[in-house]
Design a protein around this motif. Sequence first.
Motif, PDB file in Angstrom:
ATOM      1  N   LEU A   1       0.834  -1.207   0.000  1.00  0.00           N
ATOM      2  CA  LEU A   1       0.000   0.000   0.000  1.00  0.00           C
ATOM      3  C   LEU A   1       0.870   1.259   0.000  1.00  0.00           C
ATOM      4  O   LEU A   1       0.593   2.223  -0.725  1.00  0.00           O
ATOM      5  CB  LEU A   1      -0.922  -0.010   1.217  1.00  0.00           C
ATOM      6  CG  LEU A   1      -1.744   1.264   1.470  1.00  0.00           C
ATOM      7  CD1 LEU A   1      -2.616   1.594   0.279  1.00  0.00           C
ATOM      8  CD2 LEU A   1      -2.584   1.109   2.735  1.00  0.00           C
TER       9      LEU A   1
ATOM     10  N   ALA B   1       2.210   1.728  -3.453  1.00  0.00           N
ATOM     11  CA  ALA B   1       1.188   2.225  -4.376  1.00  0.00           C
ATOM     12  C   ALA B   1       0.952   3.715  -4.175  1.00  0.00           C
ATOM     13  O   ALA B   1       0.811   4.475  -5.147  1.00  0.00           O
ATOM     14  CB  ALA B   1      -0.108   1.442  -4.178  1.00  0.00           C
ATOM     15  N   GLU B   2       0.894   4.177  -2.936  1.00  0.00           N
ATOM     16  CA  GLU B   2       0.712   5.603  -2.673  1.00  0.00           C
ATOM     17  C   GLU B   2       1.885   6.422  -3.206  1.00  0.00           C
ATOM     18  O   GLU B   2       1.702   7.515  -3.751  1.00  0.00           O
ATOM     19  CB  GLU B   2       0.555   5.831  -1.173  1.00  0.00           C
ATOM     20  CG  GLU B   2      -0.749   5.281  -0.608  1.00  0.00           C
ATOM     21  CD  GLU B   2      -0.821   5.421   0.890  1.00  0.00           C
ATOM     22  OE1 GLU B   2      -1.923   5.284   1.444  1.00  0.00           O
ATOM     23  OE2 GLU B   2       0.238   5.664   1.511  1.00  0.00           O
TER      24      GLU B   2
ATOM     25  N   TYR C   1      -2.452   2.929 -10.452  1.00  0.00           N
ATOM     26  CA  TYR C   1      -2.007   2.876  -9.064  1.00  0.00           C
ATOM     27  C   TYR C   1      -3.055   3.426  -8.107  1.00  0.00           C
ATOM     28  O   TYR C   1      -3.074   3.045  -6.924  1.00  0.00           O
ATOM     29  CB  TYR C   1      -0.693   3.647  -8.912  1.00  0.00           C
ATOM     30  CG  TYR C   1       0.480   2.915  -9.518  1.00  0.00           C
ATOM     31  CD1 TYR C   1       0.894   1.690  -9.008  1.00  0.00           C
ATOM     32  CD2 TYR C   1       1.170   3.442 -10.604  1.00  0.00           C
ATOM     33  CE1 TYR C   1       1.964   1.014  -9.564  1.00  0.00           C
ATOM     34  CE2 TYR C   1       2.243   2.769 -11.166  1.00  0.00           C
ATOM     35  CZ  TYR C   1       2.638   1.556 -10.639  1.00  0.00           C
ATOM     36  OH  TYR C   1       3.690   0.883 -11.185  1.00  0.00           O
ATOM     37  N   THR C   2      -3.948   4.281  -8.578  1.00  0.00           N
ATOM     38  CA  THR C   2      -5.039   4.739  -7.713  1.00  0.00           C
ATOM     39  C   THR C   2      -5.991   3.592  -7.398  1.00  0.00           C
ATOM     40  O   THR C   2      -6.409   3.402  -6.243  1.00  0.00           O
ATOM     41  CB  THR C   2      -5.795   5.895  -8.383  1.00  0.00           C
ATOM     42  OG1 THR C   2      -4.888   6.978  -8.629  1.00  0.00           O
ATOM     43  CG2 THR C   2      -6.935   6.380  -7.500  1.00  0.00           C
TER      44      THR C   2
ATOM     45  N   ARG D   1      -4.190   1.276  -5.083  1.00  0.00           N
ATOM     46  CA  ARG D   1      -4.103   1.855  -3.732  1.00  0.00           C
ATOM     47  C   ARG D   1      -5.422   1.689  -2.983  1.00  0.00           C
ATOM     48  O   ARG D   1      -5.439   1.297  -1.804  1.00  0.00           O
ATOM     49  CB  ARG D   1      -3.739   3.334  -3.839  1.00  0.00           C
ATOM     50  CG  ARG D   1      -3.638   4.067  -2.515  1.00  0.00           C
ATOM     51  CD  ARG D   1      -3.658   5.566  -2.739  1.00  0.00           C
ATOM     52  NE  ARG D   1      -4.918   5.983  -3.375  1.00  0.00           N
ATOM     53  CZ  ARG D   1      -5.141   7.215  -3.818  1.00  0.00           C
ATOM     54  NH1 ARG D   1      -4.187   8.129  -3.745  1.00  0.00           N
ATOM     55  NH2 ARG D   1      -6.299   7.514  -4.377  1.00  0.00           N
TER      56      ARG D   1
ATOM     57  N   ARG E   1      -6.025  -0.458   0.436  1.00  0.00           N
ATOM     58  CA  ARG E   1      -6.545   0.171   1.652  1.00  0.00           C
ATOM     59  C   ARG E   1      -7.698  -0.630   2.229  1.00  0.00           C
ATOM     60  O   ARG E   1      -7.799  -0.812   3.451  1.00  0.00           O
ATOM     61  CB  ARG E   1      -6.982   1.600   1.336  1.00  0.00           C
ATOM     62  CG  ARG E   1      -5.843   2.607   1.229  1.00  0.00           C
ATOM     63  CD  ARG E   1      -6.358   3.999   0.904  1.00  0.00           C
ATOM     64  NE  ARG E   1      -5.266   4.967   0.851  1.00  0.00           N
ATOM     65  CZ  ARG E   1      -5.408   6.246   0.520  1.00  0.00           C
ATOM     66  NH1 ARG E   1      -6.622   6.707   0.187  1.00  0.00           N
ATOM     67  NH2 ARG E   1      -4.362   7.062   0.496  1.00  0.00           N
TER      68      ARG E   1
END
Length: 745
Positions: free
Chosen positions: A210, A213-214, A264-265, A268, A272
Amino acid sequence: MTTYSSLLPFIVLIISGSIFVIAVILFLIIRPYNSYTYFPRERRNRRTRLAWMIRVFKADDSEIVTKCGLYGDLFLLFNKYLIYFGFVCSVLSCAILIPINVSQDQDLYASSTQIKEPYLWAHSTLILIYSLLAYFLVWRFQRKFIEISRGWRASGENPQTFSVKIKHIPPAVNTNERLTQFFSTLYPGELIAAHVAYDVNKLLDEKKALLYAEREVERAECKTNKNHGQRPRVFPKLSVNLQAFAWLLACCCYSRRVDAIDHYTVKRDQLREQVAAHQNEANPGAGVGEAGATHVAFITFRSGHTALRAVKNFSSAQARRRFFGEMVPPPELRVGQWSVKQAPVPTDIKFRNLRYRKTNQNIRKIFTYILAIIIAFAAAIPVTLLVTLRNKDLGLPVLANDFVVNYLPSGLQVVFQIIQPFILQWITYFELPHTKSSFTASVMHKLYLYLILNCLIVQSLLLSGYNVELAVLYNPVVTGETIVTMNFELQGAFYVNYLLQLSFLGSAWELLHLFDLLLRIVRRKWFSSSPRDFAVANRALYFRYFVRFPETLLVITIMMVFSVIFPLVMPAGLLYLILRRYIDKMNMLLISPRDEGDGRMLHTVIYFFLLGVCLFQLVGILFLSLREAYPTLGLILFLPVTTFLLALYVEYVFRRERKKSLNLDVIGLEQEKSFALKTAGEAEAAILSKAYLHKALRPHVPDSEATRDALVEQEDTNLPVAPTTDIEMLKFNVSPRPPSREEVV
């Protein structure tokens, strides 16, 4: 008559010294333009070229303690004692042994291998004097170490003062609720929290993914702004680490590139949700799966006094019987098997490795030590082969021939010594240590083992075998004295050149930080697209105490071992100690962040130094016995036994100090005002209750909201990391700076 061989050390000195001078000039030129590499702690003075030198020379003990921590203060103190020791020994060697050797051999570079009675009385007397000076150094340093450690513990401000670490709890009954109930009964009103170390490495991996990814979303947005709205595209089937090689691996991918921000959004957001769901499943309050618990737990109390009582009450079977009295603890907890000690600093814990027991770690440690020994043997072979070329005709001019056989072996040894710590760090990860401090201590042990084997023992064995073959080839009637004499002469000449090159070439490497400087430039130029990337590329370099301690101990061991055989070794080693002291001091004050270690590594350093003293005495006994100087031999024959007894005394003093730290009656009223016995208030208790919460169970903080130090923090790094925001808030009315050595005394 002085021969060319006599001038060889001075030629090496001139060549290596010239390289060092060039490195210093280059350092003064590039330093003001690379503030993140050379003075990140003093960036306001970025245009001063020479003012920093005055500050390094004038830095007092209080500034060193404040900026460098306990390890920095003790390292510089140990280095100062070694300089005093080396200076006295160098004066005695140059004033007594060199005139004797020159009078017998007419050569300034002559060794003591041909000296006979009555001159050997000088050698045996110096061995005795050097040993007594080393004993005094150990006694003095241990005394100072204990005094400074006491003051440091009394002025500390860390959560571990209130906490204990328990090992060997049966995992089936190791839950927060059960431990909270048990310790609340034993210490009513004193318990703050009980945190079990759960085996949730899968959740740690998800949080790490995570975080990646952020960061990729942030990088993609920064690239979009930089390219005037043109959004980057990536291959979705490739991992984050392989995106840099996407064009090389494009032929292996059967999917087209997609928009990086959208990809990637989505990733992410999915991670989450997964992390939140798995944290709810692994929430201790909701009844964590007992199969996921390890054998480790952390108990935090309201006062440091109670934490000390807990360690004392569970320290032995007799202490447990006296503490429990008629009360019978729950049998399923198996309290008799527990190991209760003071907890490490929360940021020092490697939560991923807590599930592994001591037996598993010891088996892995055996394999790593065997591998380190193999590497030491393998690295000694090419150096020894170059040393043996001294007795062969290479068909080169005299100057070139002596340069190859005398300069290249020691230069290659210095190169191996610079590279080896990185290899040993990579090997030590296999041991799966519970804390970063135990990781660094293990690296230090293996590095010292490698240096002693590679530089002294293995080369002596290989050279002895070569000398036997050479002596038998040219003289069938050969004695052991002849072989050992040839070995001493080859090694003595090698180590004089080795120490000179290590003094200048090694110091130039540490001064310039060339590898780190080039790595920073490359990362900033081609691999940094977001603010976090620049922060990581510019982070400060940590001072590697686990490397500097073994290197310093190796140098002082070589100085002692060959001090009476090749007197020039002493001043060459003294030059190394002086140069590296001020370079290390500069790195600590201007570059490296403060080290929060508690100084436990210094225990092993004292034993390693005594091991070097014992090796020096055994070599001296061997040297005098081969010269058949039996009357003088009786003067030093008892020294190895004395060194062993001193090591036992050092261990006794350390054990006595540990018992005093747990004896609440001895602590008395003087230390009741210290932090170690202070009671935490409600605000501090709220922070302490979360200090030892498992890293996987902490709420996830988005990367954009973290501080610069938190951005730099990594899970599996061997380096100390910055504390979390809550722990930084732990200020319990402590003085602005820790006490200096004079204030402690």
